[in-house]
Scaffold this active site. Structure first.
Site, short mmCIF file in Angstrom:
data_model
loop_
_atom_site.label_atom_id
_atom_site.label_comp_id
_atom_site.label_asym_id
_atom_site.label_seq_id
_atom_site.Cartn_x
_atom_site.Cartn_y
_atom_site.Cartn_z
N SER A 50 6.07 4.53 -6.88
CA SER A 50 6.27 4.10 -8.26
C SER A 50 7.72 4.39 -8.66
CB SER A 50 5.32 4.86 -9.18
OG SER A 50 5.65 6.23 -9.16
N ASP A 83 5.66 0.12 -6.45
CA ASP A 83 4.50 0.03 -7.34
C ASP A 83 5.01 -0.10 -8.78
OD1 ASP A 83 1.84 0.15 -8.11
OD2 ASP A 83 1.73 2.35 -8.04
N HIS A 189 -5.57 3.50 -15.00
CA HIS A 189 -4.82 4.46 -14.17
C HIS A 189 -5.22 5.88 -14.54
CE1 HIS A 189 -1.93 0.94 -13.84
NE2 HIS A 189 -2.22 1.22 -12.60
N HIS A 223 -6.08 -2.26 -9.14
CA HIS A 223 -5.34 -1.04 -9.50
C HIS A 223 -6.33 -0.04 -10.09
CE1 HIS A 223 -0.91 -2.03 -9.43
NE2 HIS A 223 -1.49 -3.08 -8.90
N SER A 226 -9.05 4.61 -7.72
CA SER A 226 -9.53 5.85 -7.12
C SER A 226 -11.00 5.99 -7.49
CB SER A 226 -8.75 7.05 -7.65
OG SER A 226 -7.53 7.19 -6.94
N ASN A 266 -5.37 0.01 -4.78
CA ASN A 266 -4.43 1.10 -5.07
C ASN A 266 -5.16 2.42 -5.30
OD1 ASN A 266 -2.57 -0.95 -5.11
ND2 ASN A 266 -1.63 -0.34 -7.04
N ASP A 268 -4.29 6.55 -5.88
CA ASP A 268 -3.34 7.64 -6.06
C ASP A 268 -4.06 8.92 -6.50
OD1 ASP A 268 -1.12 9.23 -6.43
OD2 ASP A 268 -0.18 7.98 -7.96
#
Ligand SMILES: [Zn+2]
Length: 349
Positions: A50, A83, A189, A223, A226, A266, A268
């Protein structure tokens, strides 16, 4: 082999019917964890940074660490991806540095917070695609706005405020020629995505399926994906952490997405949780330790375990060496000749 194009990785994933995890990095241990997992599972790898990561690690440290991984393990296909680029200039600087793929997130203004208009998004993304494709570099765009904030980037909210409209997604793909498209289907996110296990009222898999039906040749990107597993939350909390109870995107929902055009996922937060849990455990159990290697090694191992698990679940395991890498120069020619054009009016012919 040199770093490869993300587009090729995603094209191959589409042919093979699997997804490819894109894992974020800020430091050496995270890069080693991803490459270790790729070797362990024979997977291609997308390593992404990022703007926050580029500034934390300083561009050239990060770039050379990824090159070191490539040099040590030339058999691993690695795409290096920016990203959430917030502007044309961010993407341009990534390409100049040597990234083989960029995300131009034109869904937000350059402040990374305020939603853009559709026309502004089209314009900035189209301009980035033109510049990147001339250089053989892949572009991911975003239509709709995700929820939450991570690394100072995001509009906040639950992710349901600006869901992707399928007709707009088609128009966006047509007018920009992006290689991959991130869509907003209710994900956010960060760690706090859902207040209970998500169902169709908050995680709109039906919308994803509708978009894929209308846009079958554009690689979709999830996105904020997780899974925020309870086991990882429990380890952090057991050793002195204080995470509030939360739910991520269940792996089975991601797998449903992969059956319906999702090629890049994605991740993270899960890596962060794995690392933090492992470090906290060492601190709690052996407070006399003070060599960073005593906790960074288990942290790296914990992330590698998590990444390898996701690589198996996404289906990319075993596909690390089943095709020949194309050079960035070959990608450049492919874009110039129109062979790699993804615009719906051309790609569906
Ligand atoms: Zn994102």
């Amino acid at each position: 082999m040199p770093l490869v194009s993300m587009r090729q990785l995603l094209d191959e994933a589409a042919k093979g019917g699997y997804g490819v995890g894109a894992f974020n990095v800020n430091n050496m241990e995270q890069i080693q964890a991803i490459v270790g997992a790729a070797i362990e599972t024979n997977s291609p790898a997308i390593i992404q940074a990022s703007r926050g990561a580029r500034s934390y690690a300083e561009d050239r440290y990060l770039y050379h660490l990824i090159l070191a991984a490539n040099e040590l393990h030339p058999e691993v296909m690695i795409a290096m991806h920016q990203d959430h680029g917030n502007s044309f200039e961010t993407c341009k600087s990534a390409i100049e540095l040597g990234f083989t793929s960029v995300m131009m997130d034109g869904s937000l203004k350059t402040d990374g917070k305020t939603p853009n208009t559709f026309e502004e998004n089209v314009e900035i993304t189209r301009r980035t695609v033109e510049y990147a494709h001339d250089r053989g570099v892949t572009v991911e765009g975003e239509i709709g706005v995700l929820g939450g904030v991570e690394d100072g980037h995001g509009a906040g909210g639950t992710g349901l405020e600006h869901l992707t409209d399928p007709d707009q997604a088609v128009e966006f793909a047509e007018r920009t020629g992006v290689d991959a498209l991130a869509i907003a289907i209710g994900t956010s996110h960060g760690a706090y995505k859902f207040s209970k296990k998500p169902d169709g009222s908050v995680l709109k898999m039906d919308l994803l399926i509708a978009i894929h039906k209308q846009l079958p040749h554009t690689h979709l990107v999830m996105h904020g994906s997780s899974s925020v597993p309870k086991e990882l939350q429990d380890i952090v909390n057991k050793y002195g952490g204080h995470l509030k109870e939360t739910w991520g995107v269940p792996v089975e929902e991601i797998q449903l997405g992969i059956k319906n055009g999702v090629r890049k996922i994605n991740v993270d937060t899960d890596s962060r949780l794995a690392i933090t849990g492992a470090i906290r455990k060492v601190f709690a159990e052996t407070p006399d330790k003070f060599d960073p290697r005593d906790y960074l090694k288990p942290a790296r191992e914990a992330m590698q375990k998590l990444v390898a698990e996701r690589m198996r679940e996404f289906g990319q395991a075993g596909h690390g060496a089943d095709y020949k890498p194309l050079s960035i120069e070959a990608m450049k020619e492919g874009y110039a000749s129109g062979a790699l054009d993804t615009r719906p009016s051309l790609a569906t012919k």
